[in-house]
Design an enzyme around this catalytic site. Sequence first.
Site, PDB file in Angstrom:
ATOM      1  N   SER A  69       0.819  -1.224   0.000  1.00  0.00           N
ATOM      2  CA  SER A  69       0.000   0.000   0.000  1.00  0.00           C
ATOM      3  C   SER A  69       0.849   1.268   0.000  1.00  0.00           C
ATOM      4  CB  SER A  69      -0.938   0.004   1.207  1.00  0.00           C
ATOM      5  OG  SER A  69      -1.901  -1.001   1.025  1.00  0.00           O
ATOM      6  N   LYS A 107     -11.020  -4.728  10.158  1.00  0.00           N
ATOM      7  CA  LYS A 107     -12.036  -4.114   9.286  1.00  0.00           C
ATOM      8  C   LYS A 107     -13.427  -4.099   9.919  1.00  0.00           C
ATOM      9  CE  LYS A 107      -9.654  -5.068   4.992  1.00  0.00           C
ATOM     10  NZ  LYS A 107      -9.617  -5.718   3.695  1.00  0.00           N
ATOM     11  N   ALA A 117     -13.122  -9.061   3.997  1.00  0.00           N
ATOM     12  CA  ALA A 117     -13.163  -9.144   2.532  1.00  0.00           C
ATOM     13  C   ALA A 117     -14.177 -10.188   2.066  1.00  0.00           C
ATOM     14  CB  ALA A 117     -11.778  -9.478   1.997  1.00  0.00           C
TER      15      ALA A 117
HETATM   16  P1  NAP Z   1      -9.995 -11.119   7.960  1.00  0.00           P
HETATM   17  O1  NAP Z   1     -11.135 -10.181   8.219  1.00  0.00           O
HETATM   18  O2  NAP Z   1      -9.002 -11.330   9.022  1.00  0.00           O
HETATM   19  O3  NAP Z   1     -10.639 -12.522   7.532  1.00  0.00           O
HETATM   20  C1  NAP Z   1      -9.857 -13.579   7.082  1.00  0.00           C
HETATM   21  C2  NAP Z   1     -10.677 -14.854   7.151  1.00  0.00           C
HETATM   22  O4  NAP Z   1      -9.817 -15.877   6.707  1.00  0.00           O
HETATM   23  C3  NAP Z   1     -11.129 -15.194   8.542  1.00  0.00           C
HETATM   24  O5  NAP Z   1     -12.507 -14.976   8.609  1.00  0.00           O
HETATM   25  C4  NAP Z   1     -10.773 -16.663   8.731  1.00  0.00           C
HETATM   26  O6  NAP Z   1     -11.955 -17.415   8.643  1.00  0.00           O
HETATM   27  C5  NAP Z   1      -9.952 -17.042   7.526  1.00  0.00           C
HETATM   28  N1  NAP Z   1      -8.595 -17.473   7.862  1.00  0.00           N
HETATM   29  C6  NAP Z   1      -7.665 -16.814   8.580  1.00  0.00           C
HETATM   30  N2  NAP Z   1      -6.515 -17.519   8.603  1.00  0.00           N
HETATM   31  C7  NAP Z   1      -6.723 -18.636   7.881  1.00  0.00           C
HETATM   32  C8  NAP Z   1      -5.939 -19.754   7.519  1.00  0.00           C
HETATM   33  N3  NAP Z   1      -4.692 -19.875   7.934  1.00  0.00           N
HETATM   34  N4  NAP Z   1      -6.519 -20.706   6.762  1.00  0.00           N
HETATM   35  C9  NAP Z   1      -7.776 -20.603   6.326  1.00  0.00           C
HETATM   36  N5  NAP Z   1      -8.573 -19.569   6.652  1.00  0.00           N
HETATM   37  C10 NAP Z   1      -8.052 -18.604   7.409  1.00  0.00           C
HETATM   38  O7  NAP Z   1      -9.193 -10.648   6.656  1.00  0.00           O
HETATM   39  P2  NAP Z   1      -9.742  -9.922   5.343  1.00  0.00           P
HETATM   40  O8  NAP Z   1      -9.571  -8.493   5.489  1.00  0.00           O
HETATM   41  O9  NAP Z   1     -11.086 -10.466   5.050  1.00  0.00           O
HETATM   42  O10 NAP Z   1      -8.668 -10.399   4.247  1.00  0.00           O
HETATM   43  C11 NAP Z   1      -8.673 -11.734   3.768  1.00  0.00           C
HETATM   44  C12 NAP Z   1      -7.639 -11.887   2.651  1.00  0.00           C
HETATM   45  O11 NAP Z   1      -7.976 -11.039   1.564  1.00  0.00           O
HETATM   46  C13 NAP Z   1      -6.214 -11.506   3.051  1.00  0.00           C
HETATM   47  O12 NAP Z   1      -5.308 -12.349   2.432  1.00  0.00           O
HETATM   48  C14 NAP Z   1      -6.056 -10.108   2.503  1.00  0.00           C
HETATM   49  O13 NAP Z   1      -4.706  -9.789   2.214  1.00  0.00           O
HETATM   50  C15 NAP Z   1      -6.866 -10.217   1.231  1.00  0.00           C
HETATM   51  N6  NAP Z   1      -7.366  -8.912   0.795  1.00  0.00           N
HETATM   52  C16 NAP Z   1      -6.897  -8.420  -0.380  1.00  0.00           C
HETATM   53  C17 NAP Z   1      -7.339  -7.218  -0.852  1.00  0.00           C
HETATM   54  C18 NAP Z   1      -6.820  -6.687  -2.151  1.00  0.00           C
HETATM   55  O14 NAP Z   1      -6.987  -5.512  -2.401  1.00  0.00           O
HETATM   56  N7  NAP Z   1      -6.228  -7.513  -2.993  1.00  0.00           N
HETATM   57  C19 NAP Z   1      -8.274  -6.490  -0.119  1.00  0.00           C
HETATM   58  C20 NAP Z   1      -8.763  -7.035   1.060  1.00  0.00           C
HETATM   59  C21 NAP Z   1      -8.295  -8.245   1.516  1.00  0.00           C
HETATM   60  P3  NAP Z   1     -12.306 -18.654   9.595  1.00  0.00           P
HETATM   61  O15 NAP Z   1     -11.459 -18.525  10.840  1.00  0.00           O
HETATM   62  O16 NAP Z   1     -13.741 -18.499   9.866  1.00  0.00           O
HETATM   63  O17 NAP Z   1     -12.006 -19.878   8.827  1.00  0.00           O
END
Ligand code: NAP
Length: 413
Positions: A16, A56, A120
């Site tokens: 970022s 978030k 996300a």
């Molecule tokens: P978050 O709110 O922390 O949610 C992540 C989810 O992933 C949790 O609900 C958890 O679900 C699951 N999780 C966490 N660790 C895990 C693991 N080791 N194995 C399997 N599931 C796991 O995060 P977020 O903001 O939604 O982001 C999620 C992903 O999207 C990240 O990799 C982030 O970098 C990416 N992202 C990318 C962009 C972009 O612009 N490209 C934007 C936003 C997010 P459970 O515990 O319920 O299984």
Amino acid sequence: MKKYCLIGEKLSHSYSADIHMSEGFNYTLQEVKPHQLEDFVKNNVFDGFNITIPYKQAIIPFLDYVSPCALKANAVNTVVKKDGKLLGYNTDLFGSYISIKKSGIDIKGKNVLILGKGGAGNALGCLMSDMGAASVNYVTRKGDIDYSNVYEKCPNADVIINATPYGMYPMLSESPILDVNKFDNLALVFDLIYNPFRTSLLLEAKKRKIKTISGLYMLVGQAVKAEYIWKNEETDESDVSISTVNRIYKKLLNSKLNMYFVGMPGSGKSSVAREVALKTNRQFIDTDEEIKKKCSLSPSEFINKYGEEPFRDIESSVISECVKKKSVVVSLGGGAVLRSLTRSLIAQTGIVYYINRDIDKLSLASRPLSVKYGLENLYNQRFRFYEEVADCVVDNNSCINKAVNNALSYRVE
Ligand code: NAP
């Protein structure tokens, strides 16, 4: 000058700051521990900030206003301060929307499977419904649909979206879905992860000729929309320029992705790669030269003395150092693609160019394996790996300049 930042728990691999600083924003990364979140939100000195894992949702109760989209997604990733008030928005929705539009896949009537139900995942679920998905199911580690029963419960998935951090750098060989082949109708895999550029999940889908989307374009899209909100202290999607997104995306691809050149021994890949490095002002690495520096023996001397497998071990360790770099041009030895780990690492971290030259034009000088096995046998053994890993096939049967120009004209999606 106004000050902006990204808050999250671990930020060392974030892009970022690269994006916002290159657009003239005074932008820093601020790691915040869970117990510090409330204090940060109430007492920070920033004019606006982005929010990433794991805040978030947690940030919502501390804000004075949350946009309808962010409320619906139950996730805020952008905050702007206006007249002392904190206003929250979700720009991930815009980033993911333009990524899907760019892929050309119509979501209408599709069965969508979202891995992860965090910030996300929720946002993408809302977006998929708005775009007309026939069904949206979530896979979570402890929910009804989990990573072991998903194949039986959702065999008809048309679209899979990874919204978990599983597979993110440095866990390059991890994938939340172990077998994409079990989804017969799968037409699109969208991985929100942007580092690496292509996750293991995307590589598996690509092998099956399924359309894939990396999270990098989404990252740029959400960043450009966040900048719009900070500049205007409000949001209006219609005014976010796709040409700005495309310009920054191209710049980011250039600064983050490596260029790898593979092909048969004597195909001219080092000469083409060296010239490409010169023309693009990038560092050039020849893995054979690196091996020589490391072992004080040329690859042919090493193979003649110790055999092929010990040579591949040294070669793999040299390549695993190269893939940690950014924006370099690397010429790999002809047999480097024989190891599946090497194929994955280069495909994940850069653009792979296969330099193709007719067998009768290949040089045999200092090529012990070409002499030992015969060029045709070597080619038959390696060809499918060059094809599998290549983004771009560059013909090198006429002149080097033509091959260089062909490589340079390739545009990654
Ligand atoms: P978050 O709110 O922390 O949610 C992540 C989810 O992933 C949790 O609900 C958890 O679900 C699951 N999780 C966490 N660790 C895990 C693991 N080791 N194995 C399997 N599931 C796991 O995060 P977020 O903001 O939604 O982001 C999620 C992903 O999207 C990240 O990799 C982030 O970098 C990416 N992202 C990318 C962009 C972009 O612009 N490209 C934007 C936003 C997010 P459970 O515990 O319920 O299984």
